[in-house]
Design a protein around this motif. Structure first.
Motif, short mmCIF file in Angstrom:
data_model
loop_
_atom_site.label_atom_id
_atom_site.label_comp_id
_atom_site.label_asym_id
_atom_site.label_seq_id
_atom_site.Cartn_x
_atom_site.Cartn_y
_atom_site.Cartn_z
N ALA A 23 -20.99 -33.03 26.39
CA ALA A 23 -22.31 -32.40 26.29
C ALA A 23 -22.18 -30.91 25.98
CB ALA A 23 -23.09 -32.61 27.58
N ALA A 24 -21.22 -30.26 26.61
CA ALA A 24 -21.01 -28.83 26.39
C ALA A 24 -20.53 -28.56 24.97
CB ALA A 24 -19.99 -28.30 27.40
N VAL A 66 -13.99 -26.27 26.56
CA VAL A 66 -14.43 -26.91 25.31
C VAL A 66 -13.51 -26.49 24.16
CG1 VAL A 66 -16.24 -26.87 23.54
CG2 VAL A 66 -16.84 -27.26 25.94
N LEU A 67 -13.20 -25.22 24.07
CA LEU A 67 -12.32 -24.73 23.01
C LEU A 67 -10.94 -25.39 23.11
CD1 LEU A 67 -13.06 -20.88 22.97
CD2 LEU A 67 -13.75 -22.57 21.26
N THR A 70 -11.12 -28.99 22.10
CA THR A 70 -11.35 -29.10 20.66
C THR A 70 -10.05 -28.94 19.88
OG1 THR A 70 -13.61 -28.26 20.88
CG2 THR A 70 -12.62 -28.15 18.71
N TYR A 71 -9.27 -27.94 20.25
CA TYR A 71 -7.97 -27.75 19.60
C TYR A 71 -7.00 -28.87 19.95
CZ TYR A 71 -8.77 -23.09 17.65
OH TYR A 71 -9.23 -22.04 16.90
N ALA A 72 -7.05 -29.34 21.17
CA ALA A 72 -6.17 -30.43 21.59
C ALA A 72 -6.46 -31.70 20.77
CB ALA A 72 -6.34 -30.71 23.07
N SER A 111 -17.98 -25.25 13.76
CA SER A 111 -19.01 -24.44 14.42
C SER A 111 -18.43 -23.65 15.58
CB SER A 111 -20.14 -25.34 14.92
OG SER A 111 -20.83 -25.94 13.85
N LEU A 112 -17.59 -24.31 16.36
CA LEU A 112 -16.97 -23.63 17.50
C LEU A 112 -16.01 -22.54 17.04
CD1 LEU A 112 -16.39 -26.76 19.73
CD2 LEU A 112 -17.89 -24.83 20.28
N LEU A 113 -15.28 -22.80 15.96
CA LEU A 113 -14.39 -21.77 15.42
C LEU A 113 -15.18 -20.55 14.98
CD1 LEU A 113 -11.79 -23.67 13.19
CD2 LEU A 113 -11.55 -22.86 15.53
#
Length: 212
Positions: A23-24, A66-67, A70-72, A111-113
């Motif tokens: 969700a985050a 979250v970051l 995401t990378y993992a 988007s997160l990047l």
């Protein structure tokens, strides 16, 4: 109602943890760090803020989690390429296509990047996991390039980071600007044929930049 949610969540902590993280990810990808709301994340995860703080501490810690996740995800997915045992040229082609297709399938990643770059990697710098993830990946890529060099396919002393930056930049720029560029050039860069062709272009550019 809140007590019921907390009680239910405590019965399956792994599921609750995963639900909050998912969700985050959606909330931060959609609204950035500043625009994301803890209330909205809790609602998406079907839990409450008390549980969110219990698992992650605060908003900043959740964003960093979250970051890292995401990378993992992309680093884990890359392992399926098995670059260590592939023919060097084939391995580089598959890496380029994998990266392009991963970007296509995971817009939240881009988007997160973008969000974290706006913060000049302020939160990512706090991670004690990111460096290890990427060190392993760059090590595998370096091995592919060295094996290609040994057989005379690739130029000597190629920087693996530069190679990956080439692949990632070609994909990231296209996707981040496809709507404006489509308008400017009068060409639909979102069409499936255009997207597929760009993937092959990334492969061609990458190989041309490293071949002997």
């Amino acid at each position: 109602m809140e007590k019921q949610l907390v009680k239910g969540a405590s019965r399956n902590p792994k599921r609750t943890h995963a639900a909050i993280l998912e969700a985050a990810t959606d909330e931060f990808a959609a609204h950035g760090f500043g625009g994301a709301r803890v209330d909205a994340i809790a609602a998406r995860a079907k839990t409450n803020k008390r549980m969110l703080y219990h698992y992650f501490g605060d908003k900043e810690a959740l964003y960093l989690a979250v970051l890292e996740a995401t990378y993992a995800s992309i680093r884990t997915a890359e392992k399926s390429l098995d670059l260590t045992h592939r023919d060097p040229e084939e391995g580089m082609r598959e890496l380029a296509l994998f990266t392009w297709n991963y970007f296509l399938k995971h817009p939240e990643f881009l988007s997160l990047l973008a969000t974290e770059n706006m913060h000049q990697a302020r939160y990512l710098k706090r991670s004690d996991k990111i460096a290890a993830m990427h060190s392993h990946f760059i090590g595998e890529l370096s091995d592919v390039l060295k094996r290609g060099e040994a057989t005379g396919i690739f130029r000597p002393a190629i920087d693996p980071v530069s190679v990956y930056l080439t692949i990632a930049a070609l994909g990231f720029f296209y996707l981040s600007n496809r709507h404006t560029l489509s308008t400017i050039f009068g060409r639909d860069l979102t069409a499936s044929a255009a997207v597929k062709a760009w993937g092959e272009h990334i492969v061609s550019v990458t190989l041309a930049s490293i071949k002997a």
